[in-house]
Design an enzyme around this catalytic site. Structure first.
Site, PDB file in Angstrom:
ATOM      1  N   CYS A  73       1.183 -16.717  -9.170  1.00 47.80           N
ATOM      2  CA  CYS A  73       1.471 -18.048  -9.724  1.00 47.80           C
ATOM      3  C   CYS A  73       2.709 -18.650  -9.068  1.00 47.80           C
ATOM      4  O   CYS A  73       3.831 -18.337  -9.447  1.00 47.80           O
ATOM      5  CB  CYS A  73       1.638 -17.957 -11.239  1.00 47.80           C
ATOM      6  SG  CYS A  73       1.884 -19.574 -12.009  1.00 47.80           S
ATOM      7  N   CYS A  76       4.891 -20.755 -11.333  1.00 46.96           N
ATOM      8  CA  CYS A  76       5.695 -19.960 -12.276  1.00 46.96           C
ATOM      9  C   CYS A  76       6.859 -19.251 -11.578  1.00 46.96           C
ATOM     10  O   CYS A  76       7.968 -19.216 -12.093  1.00 46.96           O
ATOM     11  CB  CYS A  76       4.835 -18.890 -12.942  1.00 46.96           C
ATOM     12  SG  CYS A  76       3.252 -19.470 -13.532  1.00 46.96           S
ATOM     13  N   ASP A  77       6.592 -18.651 -10.431  1.00 46.36           N
ATOM     14  CA  ASP A  77       7.571 -17.744  -9.829  1.00 46.36           C
ATOM     15  C   ASP A  77       8.228 -18.281  -8.546  1.00 46.36           C
ATOM     16  O   ASP A  77       9.127 -17.636  -7.998  1.00 46.36           O
ATOM     17  CB  ASP A  77       6.906 -16.390  -9.517  1.00 46.36           C
ATOM     18  CG  ASP A  77       6.493 -15.673 -10.802  1.00 46.36           C
ATOM     19  OD1 ASP A  77       7.077 -15.985 -11.860  1.00 46.36           O
ATOM     20  OD2 ASP A  77       5.591 -14.821 -10.755  1.00 46.36           O
TER      21      ASP A  77
HETATM   22  C1  FAD Z   1       2.450 -13.866 -12.391  1.00 40.47           C
HETATM   23  C2  FAD Z   1       2.347 -14.937 -13.460  1.00 40.47           C
HETATM   24  C3  FAD Z   1       3.500 -15.571 -13.891  1.00 40.47           C
HETATM   25  C4  FAD Z   1       3.416 -16.568 -14.861  1.00 40.47           C
HETATM   26  N1  FAD Z   1       4.563 -17.198 -15.244  1.00 40.47           N
HETATM   27  C5  FAD Z   1       4.495 -18.242 -16.103  1.00 40.47           C
HETATM   28  C6  FAD Z   1       5.666 -18.972 -16.443  1.00 40.47           C
HETATM   29  O1  FAD Z   1       6.760 -18.688 -15.954  1.00 40.47           O
HETATM   30  N2  FAD Z   1       5.537 -20.010 -17.313  1.00 40.47           N
HETATM   31  C7  FAD Z   1       4.340 -20.359 -17.871  1.00 40.47           C
HETATM   32  O2  FAD Z   1       4.288 -21.298 -18.683  1.00 40.47           O
HETATM   33  N3  FAD Z   1       3.217 -19.697 -17.563  1.00 40.47           N
HETATM   34  C8  FAD Z   1       3.260 -18.641 -16.687  1.00 40.47           C
HETATM   35  N4  FAD Z   1       2.112 -17.978 -16.340  1.00 40.47           N
HETATM   36  C9  FAD Z   1       0.845 -18.399 -16.950  1.00 40.47           C
HETATM   37  C10 FAD Z   1       0.705 -17.815 -18.355  1.00 40.47           C
HETATM   38  O3  FAD Z   1       0.927 -16.427 -18.305  1.00 40.47           O
HETATM   39  C11 FAD Z   1      -0.707 -18.103 -18.897  1.00 40.47           C
HETATM   40  O4  FAD Z   1      -0.993 -19.475 -18.777  1.00 40.47           O
HETATM   41  C12 FAD Z   1      -0.816 -17.709 -20.362  1.00 40.47           C
HETATM   42  O5  FAD Z   1      -0.458 -16.356 -20.547  1.00 40.47           O
HETATM   43  C13 FAD Z   1      -2.244 -17.931 -20.875  1.00 40.47           C
HETATM   44  O6  FAD Z   1      -2.301 -17.518 -22.204  1.00 40.47           O
HETATM   45  P1  FAD Z   1      -3.667 -17.088 -22.851  1.00 40.47           P
HETATM   46  O7  FAD Z   1      -3.320 -16.639 -24.237  1.00 40.47           O
HETATM   47  O8  FAD Z   1      -4.695 -18.131 -22.678  1.00 40.47           O
HETATM   48  O9  FAD Z   1      -4.174 -15.852 -21.997  1.00 40.47           O
HETATM   49  P2  FAD Z   1      -3.463 -14.461 -21.711  1.00 40.47           P
HETATM   50  O10 FAD Z   1      -1.991 -14.521 -21.827  1.00 40.47           O
HETATM   51  O11 FAD Z   1      -4.078 -13.977 -20.434  1.00 40.47           O
HETATM   52  O12 FAD Z   1      -3.962 -13.550 -22.917  1.00 40.47           O
HETATM   53  C14 FAD Z   1      -5.288 -13.186 -23.044  1.00 40.47           C
HETATM   54  C15 FAD Z   1      -5.294 -11.882 -23.824  1.00 40.47           C
HETATM   55  O13 FAD Z   1      -6.632 -11.601 -24.215  1.00 40.47           O
HETATM   56  C16 FAD Z   1      -6.886 -10.226 -23.959  1.00 40.47           C
HETATM   57  N5  FAD Z   1      -8.323 -10.078 -23.772  1.00 40.47           N
HETATM   58  C17 FAD Z   1      -9.107 -10.474 -22.724  1.00 40.47           C
HETATM   59  N6  FAD Z   1     -10.389 -10.158 -22.950  1.00 40.47           N
HETATM   60  C18 FAD Z   1     -10.429  -9.536 -24.168  1.00 40.47           C
HETATM   61  C19 FAD Z   1     -11.460  -8.976 -24.945  1.00 40.47           C
HETATM   62  N7  FAD Z   1     -12.727  -8.968 -24.540  1.00 40.47           N
HETATM   63  N8  FAD Z   1     -11.145  -8.424 -26.149  1.00 40.47           N
HETATM   64  C20 FAD Z   1      -9.835  -8.411 -26.592  1.00 40.47           C
HETATM   65  N9  FAD Z   1      -8.815  -8.943 -25.890  1.00 40.47           N
HETATM   66  C21 FAD Z   1      -9.114  -9.496 -24.694  1.00 40.47           C
HETATM   67  C22 FAD Z   1      -6.081  -9.925 -22.699  1.00 40.47           C
HETATM   68  O14 FAD Z   1      -5.858  -8.531 -22.599  1.00 40.47           O
HETATM   69  C23 FAD Z   1      -4.813 -10.689 -22.991  1.00 40.47           C
HETATM   70  O15 FAD Z   1      -3.933  -9.935 -23.772  1.00 40.47           O
HETATM   71  C24 FAD Z   1       2.164 -16.949 -15.405  1.00 40.47           C
HETATM   72  C25 FAD Z   1       0.999 -16.285 -14.990  1.00 40.47           C
HETATM   73  C26 FAD Z   1       1.075 -15.297 -14.015  1.00 40.47           C
HETATM   74  C27 FAD Z   1      -0.209 -14.600 -13.573  1.00 40.47           C
END
Ligand code: FAD
Length: 249
Positions: A73, A76-77
Site C-alpha cells: 500500500c 499508506c506506507d
Molecule cells: C501494508 C498495508 C498498510 C496499510 N496502512 C494503512 C494506513 O496507514 N491507513 C489506512 O487508513 N489504511 C491502511 N491500510 C488499509 C487498511 O488496512 C484496510 O483498508 C482495512 O484494514 C480494511 O478493513 P476491513 O475490516 O474491511 O478488512 P480487514 O482489515 O482486512 O479485516 C478483515 C478481517 O476478516 C477476516 N476474515 C476474512 N475472511 C474471513 C472468514 N471467512 N471468516 C472469518 N474471518 C474472515 C480477516 O482475517 C480479517 O481479520 C493498509 C493496508 C495494507 C495492506
C-alpha cells in the site's frame, strides 16, 4: 488501539467469538453460517466485513521483509520512504496511481513491468512515462528482494535478455491487485466481475435483505482503514434498523 476497540465493544455487550466462516446459507431465515467447517450458527442479520487480501509475488524475501520495507500500500506506507529510492511492481491503473503518488515523495521510483506494455489506461501510462523520476523497466520481473533485516536493494531479471540488474532501494511496493475475500458468499450475494460485493449506493445493503457488507470487501476504490470503519458504522446502523423493523431486535 485495536485492543482498546475490542475491549470497548465487549463492554457494550458484543459477544465476540473467534473462528473462520467457511460456508453460509442465506436462502433460509435465520441465516446460517458454518464456522471452522464444523458447526453452524444462526443469525437474523449478517454483516460481511471479510476485507480484501493483497496479491503478492510469492518470493520468500517478500514475506520475510514485509513491514521492513516491503508493502502492498503506497498511499499508506509511502511517507516512510520520503527522499529515498523505491521500487514498485505492477502495470495496471492502481500501480500507475501508486507510482505517481510515490514519485511525489521519493527521489526515484523504479517501476517493474512484466511485459513490454502496461495494462493501465492510456492517460495513466502517459502520466507515468512523463514523470521525470519514474524509471520503467520493461519485460522485467523481480528475481529477489535483497536485505537482511530491511530492504536494501532489488534484483531484477529482464526476461527478454536474461540480464540481471541490482538496484539499491529502501522500499519495495507490490501493486499487482487485491482479491476480495468473498468466495463463500458467491452463491447468494451480487458481486462485480472481480468479486467485490455490490451494495446499494449510499447504504451497506446487499441484494439479500438483512445481509449487509462493509469495508474493503465491498470497496475497490478507497480501501483505507477509515473508510472501512465508516462503512462498518453504516452497516451496524442498517442492521439495527432492519432488526427493529422486523421486530427481531
Ligand atoms: C501494508 C498495508 C498498510 C496499510 N496502512 C494503512 C494506513 O496507514 N491507513 C489506512 O487508513 N489504511 C491502511 N491500510 C488499509 C487498511 O488496512 C484496510 O483498508 C482495512 O484494514 C480494511 O478493513 P476491513 O475490516 O474491511 O478488512 P480487514 O482489515 O482486512 O479485516 C478483515 C478481517 O476478516 C477476516 N476474515 C476474512 N475472511 C474471513 C472468514 N471467512 N471468516 C472469518 N474471518 C474472515 C480477516 O482475517 C480479517 O481479520 C493498509 C493496508 C495494507 C495492506
Amino acid at each position: 488501539m485495536m485492543v482498546n476497540f475490542e475491549k470497548q465493544a465487549a463492554r457494550m455487550g458484543t459477544d465476540i467469538r473467534y473462528g473462520l466462516a467457511t460456508k453460509v446459507d442465506f436462502s433460509v431465515r435465520p441465516f446460517k453460517v458454518e464456522i471452522d467447517e464444523e458447526k453452524w450458527i444462526e443469525a437474523d442479520s449478517v454483516i460481511i466485513s471479510t476485507g480484501a487480501s493483497a496479491k503478492w509475488l510469492g518470493l520468500e524475501s517478500e514475506q520475510r521483509l514485509n513491514g521492513f520495507g516491503v508493502s502492498a500500500c503506497a498511499v499508506c506506507d509511502g511517507f516512510f520512504f520520503r527522499g529515498k529510492e523505491v521500487a514498485i511492481v505492477g502495470a495496471g491503473d492502481t500501480a500507475a496511481e501508486e507510482a505517481l503518488y510515490l514519485s511525489k515523495l521519493c527521489t526515484t521510483v523504479h517501476m517493474v513491468v512484466r511485459r513490454d506494455q502496461m495494462r493501465a489506461s492510456k492517460v495513466m501510462q502517459d502520466r507515468v512515462l512523463n514523470a521525470p523520476n519514474i524509471k520503467v523497466y520493461w519485460n522485467s520481473v523481480t528475481d529477489e528482494i535483497l536485505g537482511a533485516n530491511k530492504v536494501e536493494a532489488v534484483r531484477l531479471l529482464n526476461t527478454a535478455t536474461q540480464e540481471k540488474t541490482e538496484i539499491p532501494v529502501s522500499g519495495f511496493f507490490v501493486a499487482i491487485g487485491h482479491e476480495p475475500n468473498s468466495g463463500i458468499f458467491k452463491e447468494f450475494i451480487d458481486m462485480d466481475e472481480t468479486g467485490y460485493i455490490q451494495t446499494i449506493p449510499g447504504t451497506s445493503k446487499t441484494n439479500v435483505e438483512g445481509v449487509f457488507a462493509a469495508g474493503d470487501v465491498q470497496d475497490k476504490n478507497y480501501r483505507q482503514a477509515v473508510t472501512a470503519a465508516g462503512s462498518g458504522c453504516m452497516a451496524a446502523l442498517d442492521a439495527e434498523r432492519y432488526l427493529t423493523a422486523k421486530g427481531l431486535a
